[in-house]
Design a protein around this motif. Structure first.
Motif, PDB file in Angstrom:
ATOM      1  N   ALA A  30       0.858  -1.204   0.000  1.00  0.00           N
ATOM      2  CA  ALA A  30       0.000   0.000   0.000  1.00  0.00           C
ATOM      3  C   ALA A  30       0.882   1.237   0.000  1.00  0.00           C
ATOM      4  O   ALA A  30       0.711   2.145   0.818  1.00  0.00           O
ATOM      5  N   THR A  31       1.846   1.261  -0.927  1.00  0.00           N
ATOM      6  CA  THR A  31       2.829   2.347  -0.907  1.00  0.00           C
ATOM      7  C   THR A  31       2.420   3.560  -1.735  1.00  0.00           C
ATOM      8  O   THR A  31       3.194   4.511  -1.854  1.00  0.00           O
ATOM      9  N   GLY A  32       1.227   3.552  -2.298  1.00  0.00           N
ATOM     10  CA  GLY A  32       0.671   4.765  -2.893  1.00  0.00           C
ATOM     11  C   GLY A  32       1.526   5.415  -3.967  1.00  0.00           C
ATOM     12  O   GLY A  32       2.246   4.728  -4.721  1.00  0.00           O
ATOM     13  N   VAL A  33       1.453   6.716  -4.027  1.00  0.00           N
ATOM     14  CA  VAL A  33       2.180   7.482  -5.039  1.00  0.00           C
ATOM     15  C   VAL A  33       2.874   8.659  -4.365  1.00  0.00           C
ATOM     16  O   VAL A  33       2.600   8.970  -3.214  1.00  0.00           O
ATOM     17  N   ARG A  34       3.768   9.294  -5.087  1.00  0.00           N
ATOM     18  CA  ARG A  34       4.388  10.529  -4.587  1.00  0.00           C
ATOM     19  C   ARG A  34       4.204  11.604  -5.643  1.00  0.00           C
ATOM     20  O   ARG A  34       3.852  11.300  -6.792  1.00  0.00           O
ATOM     21  N   ALA A  35       4.451  12.843  -5.263  1.00  0.00           N
ATOM     22  CA  ALA A  35       4.265  13.941  -6.213  1.00  0.00           C
ATOM     23  C   ALA A  35       5.326  13.871  -7.308  1.00  0.00           C
ATOM     24  O   ALA A  35       6.494  13.583  -7.044  1.00  0.00           O
TER      25      ALA A  35
ATOM     26  N   PHE B  51       7.333  24.413  -4.921  1.00  0.00           N
ATOM     27  CA  PHE B  51       6.699  23.469  -3.992  1.00  0.00           C
ATOM     28  C   PHE B  51       5.989  22.336  -4.740  1.00  0.00           C
ATOM     29  O   PHE B  51       5.598  22.496  -5.896  1.00  0.00           O
ATOM     30  N   VAL B  52       5.790  21.235  -4.020  1.00  0.00           N
ATOM     31  CA  VAL B  52       4.810  20.218  -4.427  1.00  0.00           C
ATOM     32  C   VAL B  52       3.951  19.971  -3.190  1.00  0.00           C
ATOM     33  O   VAL B  52       4.351  20.328  -2.086  1.00  0.00           O
TER      34      VAL B  52
ATOM     35  N   LEU C 145       1.869  18.320 -11.207  1.00  0.00           N
ATOM     36  CA  LEU C 145       1.962  17.563 -12.453  1.00  0.00           C
ATOM     37  C   LEU C 145       1.602  16.097 -12.275  1.00  0.00           C
ATOM     38  O   LEU C 145       2.064  15.231 -13.011  1.00  0.00           O
ATOM     39  N   GLY C 146       0.792  15.812 -11.257  1.00  0.00           N
ATOM     40  CA  GLY C 146       0.386  14.423 -11.060  1.00  0.00           C
ATOM     41  C   GLY C 146       1.401  13.664 -10.230  1.00  0.00           C
ATOM     42  O   GLY C 146       2.190  14.262  -9.498  1.00  0.00           O
ATOM     43  N   SER C 147       1.407  12.359 -10.385  1.00  0.00           N
ATOM     44  CA  SER C 147       2.132  11.559  -9.405  1.00  0.00           C
ATOM     45  C   SER C 147       2.916  10.423 -10.033  1.00  0.00           C
ATOM     46  O   SER C 147       2.741  10.079 -11.193  1.00  0.00           O
ATOM     47  N   ILE C 148       3.777   9.856  -9.220  1.00  0.00           N
ATOM     48  CA  ILE C 148       4.595   8.704  -9.611  1.00  0.00           C
ATOM     49  C   ILE C 148       4.318   7.587  -8.606  1.00  0.00           C
ATOM     50  O   ILE C 148       4.304   7.818  -7.401  1.00  0.00           O
ATOM     51  N   ARG C 149       4.079   6.392  -9.086  1.00  0.00           N
ATOM     52  CA  ARG C 149       3.747   5.281  -8.183  1.00  0.00           C
ATOM     53  C   ARG C 149       4.998   4.776  -7.474  1.00  0.00           C
ATOM     54  O   ARG C 149       6.063   4.637  -8.092  1.00  0.00           O
TER      55      ARG C 149
ATOM     56  N   PRO D  52      13.937   4.405 -16.183  1.00  0.00           N
ATOM     57  CA  PRO D  52      14.550   5.664 -15.798  1.00  0.00           C
ATOM     58  C   PRO D  52      13.974   6.151 -14.469  1.00  0.00           C
ATOM     59  O   PRO D  52      12.775   6.072 -14.245  1.00  0.00           O
ATOM     60  N   MET D  53      14.821   6.615 -13.583  1.00  0.00           N
ATOM     61  CA  MET D  53      14.343   7.059 -12.285  1.00  0.00           C
ATOM     62  C   MET D  53      13.957   8.535 -12.296  1.00  0.00           C
ATOM     63  O   MET D  53      13.274   9.014 -11.420  1.00  0.00           O
ATOM     64  N   THR D  54      14.452   9.267 -13.313  1.00  0.00           N
ATOM     65  CA  THR D  54      14.097  10.690 -13.357  1.00  0.00           C
ATOM     66  C   THR D  54      12.674  10.829 -13.869  1.00  0.00           C
ATOM     67  O   THR D  54      12.258  10.114 -14.773  1.00  0.00           O
ATOM     68  N   PRO D  55      11.903  11.752 -13.278  1.00  0.00           N
ATOM     69  CA  PRO D  55      10.517  11.894 -13.688  1.00  0.00           C
ATOM     70  C   PRO D  55      10.388  12.356 -15.138  1.00  0.00           C
ATOM     71  O   PRO D  55      11.207  13.129 -15.623  1.00  0.00           O
ATOM     72  N   VAL D  56       9.387  11.862 -15.805  1.00  0.00           N
ATOM     73  CA  VAL D  56       9.113  12.339 -17.151  1.00  0.00           C
ATOM     74  C   VAL D  56       8.146  13.499 -17.059  1.00  0.00           C
ATOM     75  O   VAL D  56       7.438  13.650 -16.078  1.00  0.00           O
ATOM     76  N   THR D  57       8.110  14.326 -18.079  1.00  0.00           N
ATOM     77  CA  THR D  57       7.252  15.495 -18.030  1.00  0.00           C
ATOM     78  C   THR D  57       5.874  15.151 -18.548  1.00  0.00           C
ATOM     79  O   THR D  57       5.663  15.031 -19.743  1.00  0.00           O
ATOM     80  N   VAL D  58       4.962  14.947 -17.655  1.00  0.00           N
ATOM     81  CA  VAL D  58       3.579  14.720 -18.054  1.00  0.00           C
ATOM     82  C   VAL D  58       2.743  15.727 -17.292  1.00  0.00           C
ATOM     83  O   VAL D  58       2.618  15.651 -16.088  1.00  0.00           O
ATOM     84  N   GLU D  59       2.205  16.693 -17.977  1.00  0.00           N
ATOM     85  CA  GLU D  59       1.488  17.754 -17.285  1.00  0.00           C
ATOM     86  C   GLU D  59      -0.005  17.476 -17.292  1.00  0.00           C
ATOM     87  O   GLU D  59      -0.782  18.245 -17.820  1.00  0.00           O
TER      88      GLU D  59
END
Ligand SMILES: Cc1cc2nc3c(=O)[nH]c(=O)nc-3n(C[C@H](O)[C@H](O)[C@H](O)COP(=O)(O)OP(=O)(O)OC[C@H]3O[C@@H](n4cnc5c(N)ncnc54)[C@H](O)[C@@H]3O)c2cc1C
Ligand code: SF4
Lengths: 84, 477
Positions: free
Chosen positions: B117-122, B137-138, B252-256, B465-472
């Motif tokens: 149940a580790t959810g998502v992060r910003a 900020f996020v 910009l949404g979240s990352i699981r 890839p560990m770096t976030p992708v740009t999905v707005e």
């Protein structure tokens, strides 16, 4: 105290807002905003609000031990203030 | 012969369960496990140093300054003092064979059954040096919300919100209530487009503008500029313009949160952890596991009303319902198993309007205003997919949603029969205007190795890839 409202279930009837206006308020026509960590002094009002919710959307937890003591003294203070 | 019922009883008495993720889903599962009589060892691992707290107030009451960030701890519905809470410690790995979760402090916890149940992060601003500027900020955690609230108290001159999903829109609303000047940028044609579609999203856009938000759709931020002190000063936009801002909130949404499951041989990746309707996780080959369960924002599960496609729902109500189903299934026999197939539902509060949704709007191709007035921002819209009603969204008409929920559950024809009165007749269905499925731009490649039936299996070809992708998109869809 800890308070949680299931806002999917809440129908914005506002009973809680009349009974505990310090903790529950309507924004606009039907959006409910509430204090999730209200003062223990409000215990009785919040209890009444929770009991009156027609869809039972309000959940309350009182703290044990030390906090319980605070709940008691807090309640009597509130009663004194409101002349209850 | 060993009876299954005996095995279950002994597991409930002496077994061990580990829950990873100590937030809404983790707490609800913990409560249900104890309520349903699991008396064995129960360990909850959470990387945040707090007892489980509620997130929806963070972008609403907390940001508005009415409720302290610390006052959002979730009430417990069941005494949980005999639970081993390991808070402030991340799980770093899962060994399915040894049935062990590895922790960041070097320890490990063994289990008979586990819940993920580790959810998502910003999703943070992708350019790291710009993301670190003071003023950027996020908002996902309690600490995030406290920091942004403190900043808003200094009465910044201009707040920029990057992304008009629900969280971004709610924060824009709070900033306007505080009397602050707000610009919102959105890559798509309207706010909330991922969750509600462009047709209804454009109504949300009108709402923002009427409340004094400088809403810039079809616009992205190309750079955040700081001064010599590394403090945010200016934003650059895709149309070539610039704006002096002292706060930028990235929405910009979240990352699981699935990186810790790399190497676990579960079907876990950027889309989430795949599971069945009983909340049991799939392994990397797509075979169901018996003892690993998933719930909440991190889960992807099939829903019979939506063609059994694997869907991930970042909604409060889904985390609660799925955690309850998962926990029930963890301590009950096969015959008593319960599917997680409740109808999705969420709410949002912005600009004085209560937005509520039932069903799955993004599954729809058409939408129709069923009742009420769009101009007054008080209406219900029904969503249809190939002539079937699949969702409904209300603006300040939440009391009607149970009516539509029943229609969705019964697979009613679209457009559905309106309730008795207040109906614009005839009904005019129009395209719902959802953007093309925004699949992550980079997913790990999975390949098959081996040939013989007892050898063939799936493996990850490369590290994702560990770096976030740009999905707005910013939305919870
Ligand atoms: C600002 C905001 C506003 C929202 N408003 C609404 C709303 O109005 N309506 C609505 O329906 N929904 C809303 N939501 C969504 C709702 O809060 C989520 O759906 C819900 O929190 C999901 O719960 P969860 O337990 O699945 O995941 P999360 O709440 O994300 O919790 C996961 C927990 O696991 C921890 N964790 C992650 N990785 C590890 C690891 N490796 N080891 C240990 N712990 C780990 C995380 O730190 C976190 O504490 C909102 C969310 C936010 C952030
Ligand atoms: S009484 Fe219940 S339904 Fe009415 S506003 Fe309060 S929580 Fe919502």
């Amino acid at each position: 105290m800890r308070v949680l409202v299931d806002l999917n279930r809440c129908q914005g009837y506002a009973q809680c807002c009349f009974l505990a206006p310090e903790s529950f308020k309507l924004v606009g026509e039907e959006a409910l905003m509430y204090d999730s960590g209200p003062d223990d002094a409000l215990k009785e009002k919040i209890e009444r609000a929770a009991a009156s919710c027609p869809v039972q959307a309000i959940m309350v937890e009182y703290m044990n031990g030390h906090a319980d003591e605070m709940v008691k003294s807090g309640t009597s203070e509130a009663e004194a203030r409101h002349g209850a | 012969m060993v009876h299954r019922a005996d095995v279950l009883q002994s597991f409930k008495k002496n077994g061990s369960i580990v829950i990873v993720g100590a937030s809404l889903a983790g707490l609800r599962a913990t409560e249900v496990l104890r309520k349903e009589g699991f008396a064995g060892r129960l360990t909850v691992i959470g990387d945040e140093p707090y007892e489980p707290y509620d997130r929806p107030p963070l972008s609403k009451q907390v940001l508005a300054g009415w409720v302290e960030a610390e006052h959002t701890t979730l009430p417990r519905q069941h005494p949980l003092d005999d639970v081993d809470w390991r808070l402030g410690i991340a799980a770093t790995g899962l060994d399915l064979r040894a049935r062990e979760v590895h922790l960041a402090d070097g320890q490990s916890v063994d289990f008979d059954r586990m819940l993920i149940a580790t959810g998502v992060r910003a999703r943070h601003w992708p350019k790291e040096d710009e993301a670190r500027l003071a003023g950027v900020f996020v908002v996902r955690t309690r600490d995030d919300a406290r920091l942004l609230r403190q900043k808003l108290e200094t009465k910044p001159r201009h707040v920029l919100i990057v992304g008009a999903g629900f969280t971004g829109s709610e924060m824009a609303s709070v900033c306007r209530d505080l009397g602050l000047t707000v610009t919102v940028t959105e890559r798509s044609a309207s706010p909330l487009i991922g969750a509600l579609g462009g047709e209804i999203g454009s109504i949300a856009g009108d709402l923002q503008r009427q409340h004094g938000v400088d809403l810039r759709c079809n616009t992205t931020v190309t750079a955040l500029e700081g001064d010599a002190e590394r403090t945010l000063r200016r934003a650059h936009f895709s149309d070539g313009s610039t704006l002096d801002v002292d706060v930028a909130v990235i929405a910009l949404g979240s990352i699981r949160n699935t990186e810790w499951l790399r190497g676990s041989r579960l079907a876990a990746g950027q889309l989430g952890v795949a599971c069945d309707a009983g909340c049991r996780a799939f392994d990397i080959n797509g075979i169901i596991t018996d003892d690993i369960f998933v719930a909440g924002d991190v889960a992807r599960f099939p829903h019979p009303l939506y063609a059994y496609q694997l869907i991930a729902l970042e909604h409060w109500g889904n985390a609660v319902a799925q955690a309850e189903a998962a926990a029930h299934n963890m301590v009950n026999s096969e015959a008593e198993r319960r599917p997680h197939i409740s109808i999705p539902a969420f709410w949002s509060i912005q600009f004085g309007v209560n937005i509520k949704s039932v069903g799955l709007p993004p599954f729809a191709d058409q939408v129709v205003i069923m009742q009420g007035s769009v101009e007054q921002h008080r209406f219900v819209a029904a969503y249809g997919h190939k002539g079937r009603t699949v969702a409904a969204v209300s603006f300040n008409q939440g009391r009607w949603l149970p009516y539509y929920e029943r229609l969705i559950a019964s697979a009613a024809a679209f457009p559905p029969t309106p309730p008795a009165y207040d109906v614009p007749i005839p009904l005019h269905p129009v395209p719902a205007k959802f953007p093309a499925a925004n699949a992550p731009t980079s997913t790990p490649t999975i390949a098959l190795t081996g040939y013989a039936p007892d050898e063939i299996c799936a493996t990850y070809l490369e590290e994702p890839p560990m770096t976030p992708v740009t999905v707005e998109s910013g939305g919870k869809a």
